[in-house]
Design a protein around this motif. Structure first.
Motif, PDB file in Angstrom:
ATOM      1  N   TYR A  27      32.832 -16.532 -20.605  1.00 61.42           N
ATOM      2  CA  TYR A  27      32.330 -15.571 -19.615  1.00 61.42           C
ATOM      3  C   TYR A  27      33.073 -15.677 -18.275  1.00 61.42           C
ATOM      4  CZ  TYR A  27      29.921 -19.961 -18.794  1.00 61.42           C
ATOM      5  OH  TYR A  27      29.668 -21.285 -18.618  1.00 61.42           O
ATOM      6  N   GLY A  66      34.641 -24.656  -7.705  1.00 57.74           N
ATOM      7  CA  GLY A  66      35.935 -24.072  -8.021  1.00 57.74           C
ATOM      8  C   GLY A  66      35.735 -22.920  -8.991  1.00 57.74           C
ATOM      9  N   GLY A  67      36.689 -22.734  -9.837  1.00 54.79           N
ATOM     10  CA  GLY A  67      37.545 -23.583 -10.616  1.00 54.79           C
ATOM     11  C   GLY A  67      36.873 -24.939 -10.910  1.00 54.79           C
ATOM     12  N   GLU A  68      37.694 -25.857 -11.339  1.00 56.32           N
ATOM     13  CA  GLU A  68      37.163 -27.204 -11.558  1.00 56.32           C
ATOM     14  C   GLU A  68      37.581 -28.078 -10.377  1.00 56.32           C
ATOM     15  OE1 GLU A  68      34.951 -28.696 -13.310  1.00 56.32           O
ATOM     16  OE2 GLU A  68      35.520 -30.537 -12.307  1.00 56.32           O
ATOM     17  N   THR A  94      29.913 -29.174  -8.171  1.00 50.98           N
ATOM     18  CA  THR A  94      29.641 -28.597  -9.488  1.00 50.98           C
ATOM     19  C   THR A  94      30.872 -28.843 -10.346  1.00 50.98           C
ATOM     20  OG1 THR A  94      28.295 -26.884  -8.474  1.00 50.98           O
ATOM     21  CG2 THR A  94      28.984 -26.487 -10.718  1.00 50.98           C
ATOM     22  N   THR A  95      30.644 -29.346 -11.552  1.00 49.70           N
ATOM     23  CA  THR A  95      31.785 -29.744 -12.386  1.00 49.70           C
ATOM     24  C   THR A  95      31.532 -29.423 -13.854  1.00 49.70           C
ATOM     25  OG1 THR A  95      33.148 -31.639 -13.088  1.00 49.70           O
ATOM     26  CG2 THR A  95      30.845 -32.113 -12.568  1.00 49.70           C
ATOM     27  N   SER A 118      27.901 -28.502 -15.859  1.00 45.84           N
ATOM     28  CA  SER A 118      27.693 -27.366 -16.763  1.00 45.84           C
ATOM     29  C   SER A 118      27.723 -27.858 -18.195  1.00 45.84           C
ATOM     30  CB  SER A 118      28.802 -26.333 -16.561  1.00 45.84           C
ATOM     31  OG  SER A 118      28.797 -25.922 -15.221  1.00 45.84           O
ATOM     32  N   ASN A 157      23.657 -27.145 -15.546  1.00 45.98           N
ATOM     33  CA  ASN A 157      23.719 -25.680 -15.568  1.00 45.98           C
ATOM     34  C   ASN A 157      23.932 -25.190 -16.993  1.00 45.98           C
ATOM     35  OD1 ASN A 157      23.626 -25.717 -12.797  1.00 45.98           O
ATOM     36  ND2 ASN A 157      25.705 -24.951 -12.473  1.00 45.98           N
ATOM     37  N   VAL A 159      24.392 -21.488 -18.870  1.00 48.67           N
ATOM     38  CA  VAL A 159      24.425 -20.026 -18.800  1.00 48.67           C
ATOM     39  C   VAL A 159      23.776 -19.497 -20.085  1.00 48.67           C
ATOM     40  CG1 VAL A 159      25.879 -17.981 -18.610  1.00 48.67           C
ATOM     41  CG2 VAL A 159      26.499 -20.052 -17.364  1.00 48.67           C
ATOM     42  N   MET A 189      26.038 -13.393 -15.374  1.00 47.97           N
ATOM     43  CA  MET A 189      26.260 -12.374 -14.345  1.00 47.97           C
ATOM     44  C   MET A 189      27.489 -11.537 -14.713  1.00 47.97           C
ATOM     45  SD  MET A 189      25.616 -14.573 -10.924  1.00 47.97           S
ATOM     46  CE  MET A 189      25.567 -16.287 -11.411  1.00 47.97           C
ATOM     47  N   LEU A 319      34.117 -16.076 -11.609  1.00 48.16           N
ATOM     48  CA  LEU A 319      33.546 -17.045 -10.671  1.00 48.16           C
ATOM     49  C   LEU A 319      34.481 -18.208 -10.339  1.00 48.16           C
ATOM     50  CD1 LEU A 319      30.927 -15.426 -11.038  1.00 48.16           C
ATOM     51  CD2 LEU A 319      29.701 -17.571 -10.989  1.00 48.16           C
TER      52      LEU A 319
HETATM   53  N1  SAM Z   1      34.085 -25.542 -13.226  1.00 44.40           N
HETATM   54  C1  SAM Z   1      32.835 -25.970 -12.713  1.00 44.40           C
HETATM   55  C2  SAM Z   1      31.719 -25.739 -13.724  1.00 44.40           C
HETATM   56  O1  SAM Z   1      31.917 -24.977 -14.671  1.00 44.40           O
HETATM   57  O2  SAM Z   1      30.662 -26.314 -13.508  1.00 44.40           O
HETATM   58  C3  SAM Z   1      32.463 -25.333 -11.385  1.00 44.40           C
HETATM   59  C4  SAM Z   1      32.762 -23.864 -11.189  1.00 44.40           C
HETATM   60  S1  SAM Z   1      31.846 -22.766 -12.250  1.00 44.40           S
HETATM   61  C5  SAM Z   1      32.464 -21.202 -11.714  1.00 44.40           C
HETATM   62  C6  SAM Z   1      30.212 -22.893 -11.542  1.00 44.40           C
HETATM   63  C7  SAM Z   1      29.090 -22.415 -12.409  1.00 44.40           C
HETATM   64  O3  SAM Z   1      29.172 -21.010 -12.535  1.00 44.40           O
HETATM   65  C8  SAM Z   1      29.065 -22.987 -13.811  1.00 44.40           C
HETATM   66  O4  SAM Z   1      27.804 -23.533 -14.096  1.00 44.40           O
HETATM   67  C9  SAM Z   1      29.343 -21.794 -14.677  1.00 44.40           C
HETATM   68  O5  SAM Z   1      28.734 -21.914 -15.947  1.00 44.40           O
HETATM   69  C10 SAM Z   1      28.765 -20.670 -13.854  1.00 44.40           C
HETATM   70  N2  SAM Z   1      29.318 -19.356 -14.176  1.00 44.40           N
HETATM   71  C11 SAM Z   1      30.602 -18.986 -14.252  1.00 44.40           C
HETATM   72  N3  SAM Z   1      30.718 -17.673 -14.547  1.00 44.40           N
HETATM   73  C12 SAM Z   1      29.450 -17.208 -14.672  1.00 44.40           C
HETATM   74  C13 SAM Z   1      28.885 -15.926 -14.953  1.00 44.40           C
HETATM   75  N4  SAM Z   1      29.654 -14.868 -15.180  1.00 44.40           N
HETATM   76  N5  SAM Z   1      27.545 -15.811 -14.980  1.00 44.40           N
HETATM   77  C14 SAM Z   1      26.748 -16.883 -14.735  1.00 44.40           C
HETATM   78  N6  SAM Z   1      27.224 -18.113 -14.438  1.00 44.40           N
HETATM   79  C15 SAM Z   1      28.548 -18.272 -14.416  1.00 44.40           C
END
Ligand code: SAM
Ligand code: SF4
Length: 324
Positions: A27, A66-68, A94-95, A118, A157, A159, A189, A319
């Motif tokens: 996603y 991020g990103g990571e 957040t990682t 996540s 986290n 999704v 989202m 994101l």
């Molecule tokens: N890479 C790290 C991670 O995945 O935790 C940090 C950045 S990531 C963009 C932050 C959070 O946003 C993660 O929990 C990820 O699952 C969530 N995320 C990313 N795209 C998303 C989307 N389209 N809808 C809902 N959550 C999203």
């Protein structure tokens, strides 16, 4: 304290420090991170000046994302630098957890005290399918390590994805029975890049809420200044479950955060239509007052809500640039 026209206050800054990621979540970055020729990511000096200004504007919680974020070689140095600043109470990140097991102690020692990891499935095969990496077991070990080294707040986290992980609530409940973490289901989202995926896999968090209530979980009373998650607890469980439902009514009324992209734009809303460049005001220490005035002025333009329900995702393509 930064306040907008709707009396919302903003003690919380989400700071993206890189767009690079080694995972390819379906996603978010289904084809993995693609290198671009855009501007470099904020340097440590730029981050230092930015954070100093936000602290003077009342921010006490900062999340690196991020990103990571942990992919940056200077991640620990950035975290240590910010955590040491007077005024910072919560230093979070957040990682995806890929380096957590080996680094949990170092990161805790650097002053990080809150962590979101996540983990979209507790089924190894599905985790692999969603993220492109067969690493669920090692990431779970990393979470155990984070608990062991004493992170104050640990959130997981997830999704929520229709017909992929929407049948896993009982697995997560088993997990939080004795594990003192908060699992947070996040509704998928829509972003600029994922419309087809969103249409296929979005599922309302009501699906989880109904099951929680059937299983005797109770919705907690909302604390003043709490973020948009709705939290549930149960006296027989060490952990808790939260729901983040951006499409729900009133989601934005609890907004308490601002965002900075990895190249130094202020985003008033994840789904806003404008990124306000701040980087040119991060070049010298004597620019701080101008920077603070520019940030405070922008708060006048923060809208009461996003327009996601109408399919307006603003300028967000995915994101990884802004952080979740
Ligand atoms: N890479 C790290 C991670 O995945 O935790 C940090 C950045 S990531 C963009 C932050 C959070 O946003 C993660 O929990 C990820 O699952 C969530 N995320 C990313 N795209 C998303 C989307 N389209 N809808 C809902 N959550 C999203
Ligand atoms: Fe990477 Fe996080 Fe996006 Fe997954 S959600 S691709 S781990 S930035």
């Amino acid at each position: 304290m930064l306040t907008d026209k709707f009396d919302r206050t903003f003690p919380y800054l989400r700071l993206s420090i890189t767009e690079v990621c080694n995972f390819s979540c379906q996603y978010c970055l289904p084809n993995g991170y693609q290198k671009s020729n855009g501007p470099s990511f904020l340097s440590q000096d730029e981050i230092n000046r930015l954070v100093d200004a936000f602290i003077e504007l009342g921010v006490w919680k900062i999340r690196l994302t991020g990103g990571e974020p942990s992919i940056r070689k200077d991640f620990t140095d950035i975290a240590r630098m910010i955590a040491a600043k007077p005024g910072i109470e919560t230093m979070a990140f957040t990682t995806n957890g890929y380096k957590l097991k080996e680094n949990a102690q170092t990161w805790r020692d650097a002053g990080l005290n809150a962590i979101n990891i996540s983990i979209d499935s507790l089924n190894a095969k599905k985790f692999h399918q969603i993220t492109g990496h067969n690493r669920m077991a090692e990431i779970r070990d990393g979470i155990d390590k984070a608990i062991e080294v004493g992170f104050d707040k640990i959130k997981i986290n997830v999704v929520l994805l229709k017909a992929i992980n929407d049948d896993e609530l009982d697995l997560y409940l088993d997990y939080v029975k004795d594990t003192p973490v908060s699992v947070r289901y996040i509704e998928l989202m829509q972003t600029g890049d994922n419309l087809h995926y969103f249409n296929k896999y979005h599922l309302s968090a009501e699906h989880i809420k109904t099951q929680l209530i059937e299983r005797g979980w109770v919705e907690n009373i909302r604390a003043i200044g709490a973020g948009p998650a709705v939290n549930f607890s149960h006296s027989d469980y060490a952990g808790s479950i939260g729901l983040i439902a951006p499409y729900s009514k009133d989601f934005c009324s609890g907004c308490n955060r601002l965002r900075i992209t990895s190249t130094g734009d202020l985003r008033l809303c994840l789904f806003g239509n404008v990124g306000v460049p701040l980087r040119h005001m991060l070049q010298n220490d004597d620019q701080k007052e101008d920077l603070k005035a520019a940030i405070a002025k922008q708060l006048n333009y923060k809208a009461s809500t996003h327009f996601l329900a109408m399919g307006d995702t603003g300028i967000l393509s995915n994101l990884s640039s802004t952080g979740g």
